[in-house]
Design an enzyme around this catalytic site. Structure first.
Site, short mmCIF file in Angstrom:
data_model
loop_
_atom_site.label_atom_id
_atom_site.label_comp_id
_atom_site.label_asym_id
_atom_site.label_seq_id
_atom_site.Cartn_x
_atom_site.Cartn_y
_atom_site.Cartn_z
N CYS A 127 0.86 -1.09 -0.03
CA CYS A 127 0.14 0.20 -0.04
C CYS A 127 1.00 1.11 -0.02
O CYS A 127 2.02 1.25 0.18
CB CYS A 127 -0.95 0.12 1.14
SG CYS A 127 -0.26 0.53 2.64
N THR A 130 1.76 3.20 2.56
CA THR A 130 2.74 3.49 3.51
C THR A 130 3.93 2.48 3.08
O THR A 130 4.88 3.18 3.28
CB THR A 130 2.17 2.87 4.75
OG1 THR A 130 0.84 3.63 5.12
CG2 THR A 130 3.01 2.69 5.79
N HIS A 185 5.95 4.76 0.70
CA HIS A 185 6.59 5.69 1.61
C HIS A 185 7.97 5.08 2.09
O HIS A 185 9.11 5.70 2.24
CB HIS A 185 5.83 6.38 2.72
CG HIS A 185 4.85 7.32 2.29
ND1 HIS A 185 5.39 8.51 1.79
CD2 HIS A 185 3.72 7.38 1.97
CE1 HIS A 185 4.40 9.39 1.47
NE2 HIS A 185 3.27 8.77 1.57
N HIS A 199 2.15 -5.14 6.28
CA HIS A 199 1.16 -5.06 7.30
C HIS A 199 -0.25 -5.52 6.92
O HIS A 199 -1.24 -5.47 7.59
CB HIS A 199 1.02 -3.70 7.91
CG HIS A 199 0.79 -2.65 6.96
ND1 HIS A 199 1.93 -2.01 6.11
CD2 HIS A 199 -0.48 -2.05 6.53
CE1 HIS A 199 1.13 -1.01 5.37
NE2 HIS A 199 -0.18 -1.13 5.49
N GLU A 200 -0.42 -5.86 5.53
CA GLU A 200 -1.63 -6.22 5.13
C GLU A 200 -1.58 -7.80 4.78
O GLU A 200 -1.50 -8.18 3.58
CB GLU A 200 -1.99 -5.22 3.86
CG GLU A 200 -1.97 -3.81 4.11
CD GLU A 200 -2.43 -3.14 2.72
OE1 GLU A 200 -2.91 -3.64 1.69
OE2 GLU A 200 -2.61 -1.87 2.97
N CYS A 219 -2.35 4.15 28.03
CA CYS A 219 -2.66 5.64 27.90
C CYS A 219 -3.84 6.29 27.79
O CYS A 219 -4.83 5.62 27.84
CB CYS A 219 -1.75 6.12 26.48
SG CYS A 219 -2.57 5.68 25.20
N CYS A 246 -5.76 4.73 24.94
CA CYS A 246 -6.30 3.33 25.06
C CYS A 246 -7.40 3.38 26.01
O CYS A 246 -8.49 2.42 26.11
CB CYS A 246 -4.97 2.40 25.57
SG CYS A 246 -4.23 2.23 24.40
N CYS A 261 -3.48 4.97 20.14
CA CYS A 261 -2.53 4.89 21.34
C CYS A 261 -1.30 5.79 21.14
O CYS A 261 -0.90 5.92 19.99
CB CYS A 261 -2.09 3.32 21.26
SG CYS A 261 -0.90 3.16 22.56
ZN LIG Z 1 -1.58 -0.32 4.18
ZN LIG Z 2 -1.85 3.41 24.63
#
Ligand SMILES: [Zn+2]
Ligand SMILES: [Zn+2]
Length: 343
Positions: free
Chosen positions: A43, A45, A48, A66-67, A98, A101, A109
């Site tokens: 993708c 990202t 990049h 990540h896909e 945090c 979250c 997050c």
């Molecule tokens: Zn992606």
């Molecule tokens: Zn968090």
């Protein structure tokens, strides 16, 4: 899986360089399943990363991706997963403590890490992933289609956050994979949709998907004005990152309408705030996805309500990652590229 076995993996070696080599099959940690990866989508990202823009997040020698669509090779007893399950990966690590979250927004997050960017990803044959980040995929979904669940979850999130409903008029700026998926999800919610795009290949693709389009030679603001009887659209999604779209996005929306920012804007851009004021518009950002967005994406894809097949332009072996990145970066006749780890 025998310890000490080796696997194929692609490593990021710095700007514009991927190398496919071998590594030891990793041992899953406590609470982790070992996945045998079947497909990984490329993708924006990833492009990049390829260009070196994310060198502050992706280490040299790092594994991106990540896909993913994978098959469970090993899972801890009692985890609800067993060897052979087909799964998709929600590629997020969050702290759980945090403010984001605690408010229920763990995908935002303050300490968020994305698997395949900040942490090792799936461009390798075997990938250890916490079982809490896995979702099962129904058998009716083929591997190539299931590999699009991650971007489809982005789209279901965007449409949910913008509260698109039956009868709404929706303008999507940008008809790449995410824009096309947003348009199809919005249409499935009962909205009428128009997609603004400049790439002729993508315009043809959008027409194939039955989507109305506005091309680069047309006056979009005038079109939307006519299309909505002078009212303006209920919702506009900005999915281009392009200054012209940003300039137009507040000008196509009705009184009390919504502008949703989906594209990653790394630079500030001029926005027509007079329209924002005069029509009392709402503008919000829309990033990543919550668990319910994944569940809806799997439901929509499995039911056939969203057409995924035409979005896959090409499937390449891991060894062709470098070339695939260059092709995707070159633009032209490309929607989604998938890496087939079983090839
Ligand atoms: Zn992606
Ligand atoms: Zn968090």
């Amino acid at each position: 899986m025998a310890r000490g076995a080796t696997m194929r993996a692609a490593f990021y070696e710095g700007a514009r360089r991927f190398r496919t080599g071998t590594a030891s099959v990793p041992a899953p940690g406590p609470g982790e399943a070992l996945l045998r990866v079947r497909r990984v989508g490329i993708c924006g990202t990833d492009l990049h990363i390829f260009q070196g823009h994310l060198d502050h997040r992706v280490p040299r020698g790092g594994v991106i991706g990540h896909e993913a669509l994978a098959e469970v090779a090993e899972a801890p007893a009692g985890s609800g997963f067993t060897a052979g399950d087909r799964v998709v990966v929600e590629p997020l690590w969050f702290c759980g403590a945090c403010r984001a979250c605690r408010m229920g927004g763990s995908y935002l997050c303050y300490n968020l890490k994305v698997l395949g960017v900040d942490l090792p990803g799936g461009m390798r044959e075997y990938w250890p992933v916490p079982v809490g980040r896995l979702l099962k995929v129904p058998a009716v979904l083929g591997d190539d289609h299931a590999a699009l669940i991650e971007p489809l979850s982005v789209a279901t999130h965007d449409v949910r956050r913008a509260r698109v409903g039956t009868g709404d008029a929706v303008v999507v700026f940008g008809g790449g994979p995410i824009g096309a998926l947003i348009a199809m999800v919005a249409r499935q919610k009962g909205a009428r949709v128009v997609v603004a795009e400049v790439n002729p290949f993508r315009l043809d693709m959008l027409a194939t998907l039955g989507l109305q389009t506005v091309g680069p030679d047309q006056d979009l603001v005038g079109f939307v004005n006519d299309w909505t009887g002078g009212d303006g659209a209920d919702v506009a999604f900005e999915v281009t990152g392009n200054p012209k779209a940003v300039r137009a996005m507040t000008e196509v929306v009705r009184v009390w309408g919504t502008v949703s920012i989906v594209a990653i804007h790394s630079e500030p851009m001029p926005v027509n705030l007079y329209q924002m004021f005069a029509r009392e518009l709402s503008m919000h950002g829309s990033r990543l996805y919550a668990r319910e967005d994944w569940e809806e994406a799997i439901r929509l894809a499995a039911s056939g309500a969203i057409t995924l097949g035409p979005l896959v332009s090409r499937t390449i072996p891991l060894e062709a990652l470098q070339e695939g990145m260059e092709q995707a970066l070159g633009g032209g006749p490309v929607m989604k590229l998938l890496v087939d780890l079983t090839a």
